[in-house]
Motif scaffolding. Structure first.
Motif, PDB file in Angstrom:
ATOM      1  N   ALA A 113       0.861  -1.190   0.000  1.00 21.19           N
ATOM      2  CA  ALA A 113       0.000   0.000   0.000  1.00 21.19           C
ATOM      3  C   ALA A 113       0.893   1.234   0.000  1.00 21.19           C
ATOM      4  CB  ALA A 113      -0.899   0.011   1.226  1.00 21.19           C
ATOM      5  N   SER A 114       0.415   2.300  -0.653  1.00 23.74           N
ATOM      6  CA  SER A 114       1.203   3.529  -0.651  1.00 23.74           C
ATOM      7  C   SER A 114       1.001   4.249   0.680  1.00 23.74           C
ATOM      8  CB  SER A 114       0.768   4.426  -1.797  1.00 23.74           C
ATOM      9  OG  SER A 114      -0.544   4.871  -1.562  1.00 23.74           O
ATOM     10  N   ARG A 115       1.791   5.291   0.884  1.00 20.95           N
ATOM     11  CA  ARG A 115       1.649   6.091   2.098  1.00 20.95           C
ATOM     12  C   ARG A 115       0.243   6.640   2.248  1.00 20.95           C
ATOM     13  NH1 ARG A 115       5.355   7.506   6.320  1.00 20.95           N
ATOM     14  NH2 ARG A 115       7.322   6.611   5.668  1.00 20.95           N
ATOM     15  N   GLN A 154      -2.556   5.615   0.845  1.00 20.72           N
ATOM     16  CA  GLN A 154      -3.522   4.557   1.129  1.00 20.72           C
ATOM     17  C   GLN A 154      -3.459   4.168   2.599  1.00 20.72           C
ATOM     18  OE1 GLN A 154      -2.118   1.875  -1.876  1.00 20.72           O
ATOM     19  NE2 GLN A 154      -3.893   2.217  -3.211  1.00 20.72           N
ATOM     20  N   THR A 155      -2.238   4.039   3.115  1.00 22.22           N
ATOM     21  CA  THR A 155      -2.081   3.674   4.520  1.00 22.22           C
ATOM     22  C   THR A 155      -2.695   4.731   5.427  1.00 22.22           C
ATOM     23  OG1 THR A 155      -0.039   2.575   3.935  1.00 22.22           O
ATOM     24  CG2 THR A 155      -0.387   3.033   6.252  1.00 22.22           C
ATOM     25  N   LYS A 201      -6.671   4.548   4.816  1.00 24.94           N
ATOM     26  CA  LYS A 201      -7.381   3.297   5.082  1.00 24.94           C
ATOM     27  C   LYS A 201      -7.060   2.716   6.447  1.00 24.94           C
ATOM     28  CE  LYS A 201      -8.009   1.687   0.365  1.00 24.94           C
ATOM     29  NZ  LYS A 201      -7.940   0.492  -0.462  1.00 24.94           N
TER      30      LYS A 201
END
Ligand code: ATP
Ligand code: MG
Lengths: 260, 330
Positions: free
Chosen positions: B183-185, B187-188, B191
């Motif tokens: 996951a990208s930063r 997204q993290t 989410k």
């Protein structure tokens, strides 16, 4: 015997080739000139006393050390022949999954935990996700225990189940490599046994690199074992050889329990 | 508790005590405040009803307007403060985050009059210009929207600082787990971090809503004072429970209906804040736990259902007993 060994070596593909790897946390050097090949479809165990750099080494393989501000890396880590420093870390991490010491399920349902990785890569198709969830949970030997409650929160599972959920979550990405950092040290013997069996069954499809403090565990499940000491890679050998006829005196002292 | 009791006693007085007053047109009035009109009326200080001998003070529109104003405030404040908190906690480099944090803490100490003055001096003219440009019928810029913006400015420091604390508390393992899955930063952050911190963030929102619902000074400075009616139009002036309570309070004679009815409005305000808090806390608890408890409201419903069933069955039993005795006699 020796000829057999070399024959096996040749038939086995190198997946990671580490060349002259030096790693520094600020001014402090944590890894000294590491050179090693890791083979495909094998279980490789990393052993050594606490603080010798096993986790640090493991985290180099999927570039998790990028997240630490003052961490600097020298040398090459070749993954299928390309330096990992030159590939997109997100792409690398979808291929090289990781399971942590403490089970760390996300605060969401079991189903969503598994779908998290694929969804981050844009997978939306419902039937595809359903299949993925079932396949991953089966592979992680968790399906029968949770198939009736996929909607419950992943954090409501027991520790051992949580760890298998984390493994399933990593498997849902269909990685090539699974990095495991002491995955059983927080678990009871029965859960540990389950995870060990799981690791052995997974090596047909995945390459597994596992850190462990439990030498019996390494002996039971690993094809190859690497011994670290104070940031040096002392010895890498077939597990049997390393435990019965270690070529380095330090290894021998460690496995016979005379230090560390 | 003393204050609470006092407000309740004083707040109920207008409905039981008879007030003798001379009205503006010189006629003499005597009677209590109408309880039904109090809740349902949409005009405060309507007139005296000589047929029923009731003073007609309606606060129905005030309650609704208060809620509308708060809704607008929440719509403006929640996204801004949550995003700012995310930026401070997870994205900004450490020195910048530190500066921003202390700035936010400083803001939350500013008294509401200052926000009111700022609103009158800056926000109201801006809204006026905007309303003119859009052709909305707002002459002065004194409006619901100005109120919502001023309230937003007032509550975001609180919401931000509570949310930052919640986000700082998100376990590193969770974030690493997400990143390790590719996951990208961003997204993290969205989410995992927001999700893990949601109950803490919600606690901040509860604090903010509490402050916004109770705020009077700034609102009476930028929202205007229409006499009646419910308004959704952001460019129209509005009047809320709090601002009506403050309105011309200097001219009210202590002991008069006009004075005492303000306690009734205050009582309703407290009730409103209490209820909002119960509901929001309920939602928060629902968010926070792995196995969330059922909603408080649902629990009340269950208890009531149980009680009703018990009453019915006891009635039934006594009826059967009665019947049996009757049959015996025969
Ligand atoms: N983020 C960090 N910043 C600075 N130094 C670190 C950091 N992480 C680890 N180190 C240091 O690097 C060395 C190796 O640590 P590492 O965590 O890799 O050891 P380990 O072999 O995994 O130990 P254990 O078996 O206890 O998990 C240690 O001396 C440790 O203090
Ligand atoms: Mg470690």
């Amino acid at each position: 015997m020796d000829s057999l060994k070399s024959e096996q070596n040749e038939s086995m593909q190198t997946i990671f080739a580490i060349r002259h790897l030096n790693l520094y946390y600020g001014k402090k050097q944590a890894l000294h000139d590491i050179n090693v090949d890791l083979y495909e479809h094998c279980v490789t165990a990393l052993i050594g006393p606490s603080g010798c750099g096993k986790s640090t080494f493991l985290r180099c393989l999927n570039r998790m050390n990028d997240l630490i501000d003052d961490c600097k890396i020298d040398g090459q880590i070749l993954y299928h022949g390309t330096d990992v420093q030159s590939v997109n870390p997100i792409l690398l991490r979808t291929k090289v999954g990781m399971v942590f010491q403490q089970p760390n399920p996300f605060p969401m349902s079991i189903y969503d935990n598994i779908c998290y990785g694929p969804r981050c890569q844009g997978v939306r198709n419902r039937t595809h996700l359903n299949e993925l969830v079932e396949r991953s949970l089966r592979e992680a030997a968790l399906w029968d225990e949770v198939k009736d409650r996929l909607k419950t929160n992943g954090m409501a599972l027991s520790g051992g189940q949580q760890q298998r959920l984390c493994i399933a979550r990593a498997l849902a990405m269909s990685p090539e490599v699974l990095l495991m950092d002491e995955p059983t040290s927080a678990l009871d013997p029965i859960s540990t046994k389950k995870i060990e069996e799981l690791v052995m069954s997974l090596k047909e499809r995945y390459t597994i690199i596992i850190v462990t403090h439990n030498l019996q565990q390494a002996a039971r499940i690993a094809d190859y074992t690497s011994f670290f000491l104070l940031g040096d890679l002392v010895e890498t050998n077939k597990t049997e050889t390393l435990f019965s006829r270690p070529s380095n005196e330090k290894t021998e002292r460690y496995i016979t329990g005379r230090f560390g | 508790m003393v204050v609470l009791g006092f407000i309740i006693v004083r707040g109920l007085k207008p409905f039981f005590h008879s007030y003798r007053e001379t009205l503006a047109d010189g006629s003499l009035a005597e009677g209590t405040a109408s309880f039904s009109y109090f809740w349902s009326g949409i005009r405060y200080n309507n007139r005296f009803d000589f047929e029923t001998h009731h003073y007609l003070y309606g606060i129905g529109h005030l309650i609704v307007n208060s809620l509308i104003l708060n809704l607008y405030t929440i719509i403006l404040a929640v996204p801004t403060s949550v995003l700012t908190a995310l930026f401070i906690s997870k994205i900004a480099p450490k020195p910048l985050a530190l500066i921003l944090k202390s700035g936010v803490d400083l803001l939350s100490a500013i008294p509401s009059v200052i926000f009111g003055v700022f609103g009158m001096g800056v926000i109201v003219p801006l809204i006026r210009a905007w309303a003119r440009a859009w052709g909305a019928k707002s002459a002065s810029g004194v409006s619901l929207l100005s109120g919502a913006i001023v309230l937003t400015l007032m509550v975001i420091p609180t919401v931000i600082s509570v949310s930052v604390t919640a986000l700082d508390g998100v376990h590193k393992e969770q974030m690493e787990g997400s990143l390790a899955l590719g996951a990208s930063r961003t997204q993290t952050n969205f989410k995992i971090c927001l999700r893990a911190a949601k109950s803490g963030i919600f606690a901040g929102i509860i604090l903010g809503v509490g402050r916004a619902l109770g705020e009077a000074t700034a609102i009476s400075m930028v929202c205007g004072s229409p006499i009646q009616g419910i308004t959704w139009n952001p460019f129209a002036p509005t009047v809320t429970l709090t601002s009506e309570m403050l309105l011309a309070i200097g001219e009210a004679v202590p002991g008069s209906m006009n004075y005492d009815i303000r306690f009734s409005a205050g009582m309703v305000l407290m009730l409103l804040i209490l209820m909002t808090n119960v509901i929001l806390n309920d939602v928060k608890n629902h968010l926070s736990e792995v196995n969330p408890p059922p909603f408080f409201i649902a629990r009340i419903g269950k208890v009531m259902k149980k009680g009703t069933l018990a009453v019915i069955s006891s009635f039934r039993k006594s009826w059967q007993k009665h019947k049996a005795e009757k049959e015996k006699k025969q």
